[in-house]
Design a protein around this motif. Structure first.
Motif, PDB file in Angstrom:
ATOM      1  N   GLU A 307      -7.295  -3.717   4.532  1.00 53.14           N
ATOM      2  CA  GLU A 307      -6.333  -4.811   4.680  1.00 53.14           C
ATOM      3  C   GLU A 307      -5.047  -4.523   3.930  1.00 53.14           C
ATOM      4  OE1 GLU A 307      -7.095  -9.118   4.890  1.00 53.14           O
ATOM      5  OE2 GLU A 307      -9.100  -8.559   4.223  1.00 53.14           O
ATOM      6  N   SER A 308      -5.185  -3.844   2.788  1.00 50.29           N
ATOM      7  CA  SER A 308      -4.016  -3.619   1.943  1.00 50.29           C
ATOM      8  C   SER A 308      -3.036  -2.655   2.586  1.00 50.29           C
ATOM      9  CB  SER A 308      -4.442  -3.090   0.574  1.00 50.29           C
ATOM     10  OG  SER A 308      -4.641  -1.701   0.635  1.00 50.29           O
ATOM     11  N   ILE A 309      -3.478  -1.906   3.618  1.00 56.78           N
ATOM     12  CA  ILE A 309      -2.497  -1.064   4.298  1.00 56.78           C
ATOM     13  C   ILE A 309      -2.165  -1.627   5.670  1.00 56.78           C
ATOM     14  CG2 ILE A 309      -2.918   1.086   3.074  1.00 56.78           C
ATOM     15  CD1 ILE A 309      -4.797   1.877   5.302  1.00 56.78           C
ATOM     16  N   GLY A 310      -2.427  -2.919   5.856  1.00 60.03           N
ATOM     17  CA  GLY A 310      -1.942  -3.598   7.050  1.00 60.03           C
ATOM     18  C   GLY A 310      -2.872  -3.564   8.242  1.00 60.03           C
ATOM     19  N   ILE A 311      -4.125  -3.193   8.035  1.00 61.39           N
ATOM     20  CA  ILE A 311      -5.085  -3.221   9.139  1.00 61.39           C
ATOM     21  C   ILE A 311      -5.699  -4.607   9.214  1.00 61.39           C
ATOM     22  CG2 ILE A 311      -7.313  -2.352   9.938  1.00 61.39           C
ATOM     23  CD1 ILE A 311      -6.559   0.344   8.686  1.00 61.39           C
TER      24      ILE A 311
ATOM     25  N   ALA B  83       0.757  -6.971   3.973  1.00 61.38           N
ATOM     26  CA  ALA B  83       0.866  -5.515   3.948  1.00 61.38           C
ATOM     27  C   ALA B  83       1.747  -5.029   5.088  1.00 61.38           C
ATOM     28  CB  ALA B  83      -0.521  -4.887   4.041  1.00 61.38           C
ATOM     29  N   ARG B  89       0.138  -1.690  -1.849  1.00 60.30           N
ATOM     30  CA  ARG B  89      -0.433  -1.890  -3.183  1.00 60.30           C
ATOM     31  C   ARG B  89      -1.464  -0.831  -3.491  1.00 60.30           C
ATOM     32  NH1 ARG B  89      -4.757  -6.605  -3.918  1.00 60.30           N
ATOM     33  NH2 ARG B  89      -4.953  -5.439  -5.842  1.00 60.30           N
ATOM     34  N   PHE B  91      -5.018  -0.282  -6.240  1.00 56.42           N
ATOM     35  CA  PHE B  91      -6.041  -1.124  -6.859  1.00 56.42           C
ATOM     36  C   PHE B  91      -6.359  -0.651  -8.271  1.00 56.42           C
ATOM     37  CE2 PHE B  91      -6.523  -1.597  -2.371  1.00 56.42           C
ATOM     38  CZ  PHE B  91      -6.759  -2.955  -2.207  1.00 56.42           C
ATOM     39  N   ARG B 171      -0.922   6.710   0.229  1.00 54.43           N
ATOM     40  CA  ARG B 171      -1.428   5.899   1.329  1.00 54.43           C
ATOM     41  C   ARG B 171      -0.588   4.632   1.481  1.00 54.43           C
ATOM     42  NH1 ARG B 171      -7.384   3.863   0.663  1.00 54.43           N
ATOM     43  NH2 ARG B 171      -6.323   2.367  -0.665  1.00 54.43           N
TER      44      ARG B 171
END
Lengths: 445, 268
Positions: A307-311, B83, B89, B91, B171
């Protein structure tokens, strides 16, 4: 030293415990009638195995355990064990040239065998058995592999989509108590795309609200879905025909080109379904190595990071669900027209579990593994149906398959031919990558 | 106003009776390296998760102004939407896709903002192939940028801690972010890696023009990299300013930087 001995002892014990378990499961005469006597009487009664040889039962299991133990030791010695695994982990990629040649020759051999099978087997019963019980399950397992193996969603209601596909075919061809759409029954071949669309929609409708759930919760919801479909098909008599099934016979596929008419017999169905298997393999391979396949891997491994990369996890999960569902619906449509009748009793939970077993057995996430796993397991089922050993009952099959599955989980936890990604995941978990793993294994490199 | 990437106004975040963030107001200017510091449990990660859409503060507003002139409200949007709006971000405990190689990890980031593409993937038309090539190209560039090019085919699980941090940054950068949020990037790294990390953070801002928000415990790293700081304690902002100002701020010294004399004088 003592650690090593303990490991060995545990291995031996587990083998003989398993041998005893199989002895109990198969009972005194090789069937599951009197399970408890299986162990006691296995010391007394000689028994014939698959018509091959006669021996006392316990000797068979003892030998079996020894052979398995020996094979495992050999495999470990030859570097197939932990060290090789770790090497694979570190390596990442294999030599592409040699691999491609191997794959190509394997494909050619498999294609040739597949081409000649219907000519080698003349018994029509076995021919239709191969289509219904092997090829249809290959397709089903390929579809479920998308859901379970790639998207990592446990779907126990897979049979529901199969049922929908079958009933849509019966409906389109006018074999249900309710009228066909527009009162105009079509051929069963034309019903296929409609069945695919319906099941895909069913996948989206079931998936969109429920795929927010994770793990066990999702499994329970899908289990409920399968049961709902089963109950509906049984009790909605004026729509589905109830437990008596559909009536009259759903016609087999027929082609009319000009004056020529080709009615699909067993061989026709064989090649049709085999052709669809090939198409599915090609499409799914492309899908696996596309960004969609990678997104599924990302979600399966770490949803928060994905999710954090927009998926958007929900979108990709629903997509996997819809693809799996439509494949299941296709299989339902084809088998409905081949068998000619749709019975609710087919759509039990066992059906879903069976397909899931094939996926796990073959290797979750691995197309080749799933195909060979399905052919092997379902092939055994067909073989035992047509050439039953003496004393064999139809329900014994599940005992044998159960034992086979236990063996698999011990020796090849990632499946018969595991996918590279999945194998890494499992071994990483097992080896506890990097930290304690190296110490616990006791096999220092 | 438009020079703010994040405009946080009076947010309060509660978990049951526990107030995690209390009336926090924060401005994050475009192009700056901002750091949030504070003792354990001060609410740093809560703030971080509120900014990235993981938590929903009950009160206040968070406006994300990623693309100028298109402000969006963060609260109530899913993490993936924030995002894809341009916030990357990392972690605290690094989270990679450990069964994939370094290259594949970054590539997922590079292609995540593209559409679904199941049909495109199965047909594999020219557009799909061009997209693949672009993603590959970008992935290689980013791996070179963070210094992981030689480990492109290594499984991410076998990377060192420092390399994992850099992988996570690569990433994140692959998603074309406007802002990069780093959650304790120096945790578990050695002094040499910390130095490298500080350089990398500066280069991300200077060469790629990405705005950076840093949450960190390591004061040396924070003071050397950050241009402005917010100090949190018990969920509230107790100070803000340049590193020099923070260092001499009495409230901060009492709450966080601390000295044995201050503590004894308070106790007596």
């Amino acid at each position: 030293m003592s650690t090593e001995m303990r490991v060995h002892l545990r291995r031996w014990l587990s083998f003989f415990a398993m041998a005893a378990l199989i002895a109990i499961m198969t009972g005194p005469s090789g069937s599951n009638n009197a399970p408890v006597q299986g162990l006691t009487q296995s010391f007394a009664q000689p028994y014939s195995y698959f018509g091959l040889f006669r021996a006392q039962r316990w000797m068979i299991f003892f030998t079996f355990a020894l052979v398995a133990l020996g094979l495992q030791t050999l495999w470990r010695r030859s570097g197939g064990g932990v060290r090789a695994r770790t090497a694979v982990l570190r390596q990442g990629f294999e030599a592409p040239g040699r691999r491609r040649a191997t794959v190509l020759s394997a494909v050619v051999v498999v294609a040739l065998v597949a081409l000649f099978i219907p000519h080698l087997i003349s018994n029509p019963g076995i021919q239709s058995g191969i289509v219904e019980q092997v090829l249809a399950y290959v397709i089903l397992a390929l579809g479920l592999n998308v859901v379970v193996g790639w998207a990592g969603l446990l779907d126990l209601g897979y049979v529901g989509f199969y049922a929908i596909g079958a009933y849509v075919t019966a409906w389109m061809t006018g074999r249900l108590p309710i009228a066909a759409p527009f009162h105009h029954p079509v051929s069963s071949f034309a019903a296929i795309p409609v069945a695919i669309v319906f099941t895909m929609l069913a996948g989206v409708i079931l998936g969109a609200p429920t795929l927010r759930l994770r793990g066990d919760y999702l499994a329970i919801v899908t289990l409920g879905f399968g049961e709902i479909i089963l109950v509906f098909s049984n009790n909605l008599t004026n729509v589905t025909g109830g437990s008596q099934g559909t009536n009259p016979y759903i016609p087999s596929f027929t082609f009319r080109i000009g004056g020529l008419k080709y009615l699909f017999g067993n061989v026709g169905y064989y090649f049709l379904v085999a052709g669809f298997v090939v198409v599915t393999i090609v499409l799914f391979r492309l899908l696996e190595h596309s960004r969609v396949g990678r997104a599924w891997t990302a979600i399966r491994e770490d949803e928060v990071a994905a999710e954090s990369i927009g998926i958007n996890p929900l979108k990709y999960k629903v997509m996997a669900f819809a693809i799996g569902a439509s494949v299941s619906g296709f299989a339902g449509a084809v088998t409905a027209s081949q068998i000619g009748v749709v019975y609710p009793s087919t759509f039990s939970l066992y059906f879903s579990v069976n397909v899931l077993t094939l996926v796990i057995f073959g290797g979750m996430g691995s197309i080749v593994g799933v195909i060979f796993g399905s052919i092997l397991v379902q092939g055994i089922a067909v073989y035992l149906r047509f050439y039953p050993p003496s004393g064999y009952q139809a329900s014994d099959l599940y005992m044998y398959l159960g034992a086979l599955l236990i063996m698999m989980m011990i020796y090849r936890p990632a499946g018969l031919i595991p996918s590279r990604r999945r194998r890494r995941e499992i071994y990483q978990a097992e080896d506890g990558i990097g930290h304690e793993g190296d110490v616990l294994l006791g096999e220092q490199s | 106003m438009s020079d703010l990437v994040f405009d946080v106004k009076n947010i309060t975040l509660r978990f049951g009776g526990v107030v995690s963030l209390n009336d926090v107001t924060m401005e994050h200017r475009r192009g700056e390296i901002l750091a949030v510091i504070g003792p354990n449990g001060a609410g740093k990660t809560s703030l971080f998760n509120s900014l990235t859409g993981v938590y929903r503060p009950q009160e206040g507003t968070i406006t994300l102004n990623a693309r100028e002139g298109h402000p969006i409200s963060v609260i109530g949007r899913g993490a993936y939407r924030i995002a894809s709006a341009g916030v990357a971000r990392t972690f605290q405990a690094s989270r990679m896709f450990s069964a994939l190689t370094t290259f594949e990890n970054v590539k997922i980031g590079a292609e995540s903002h593209k559409g679904l593409g199941a049909v495109g993937a199965m047909v594999r038309g020219p557009a799909t192939r061009r997209g693949e090539r672009e993603s590959d190209q970008k992935t290689f560039e980013l791996l070179e940028f963070v210094g992981l090019k030689d480990q492109a085919n290594t499984l991410s699980a076998s990377l060192s801690y420092g390399a994992r941090r850099r992988l996570e940054i690569a990433r994140g950068l692959a998603t074309n972010p406007v802002a990069l949020l780093l959650d304790e990037p120096a945790a578990g790294t050695n002094p040499a890696e910390k130095l490298e990390l500080a350089n990398l953070i500066r280069r991300v801002r200077d060469e790629l023009g990405v705005t950076i928000l840093l949450i960190e415990h390591d004061m040396k790293l924070v003071m050397s990299v950050a241009e402005r700081l917010y100090v949190l304690n018990f969920g509230s902002v107790i100070a803000t300013g340049s590193p020099a100002e923070i260092r001499s701020n009495q409230a901060v010294i009492d709450a966080y930087l601390g000295s044995s004399e201050t503590q004894t004088s308070e106790a007596s």
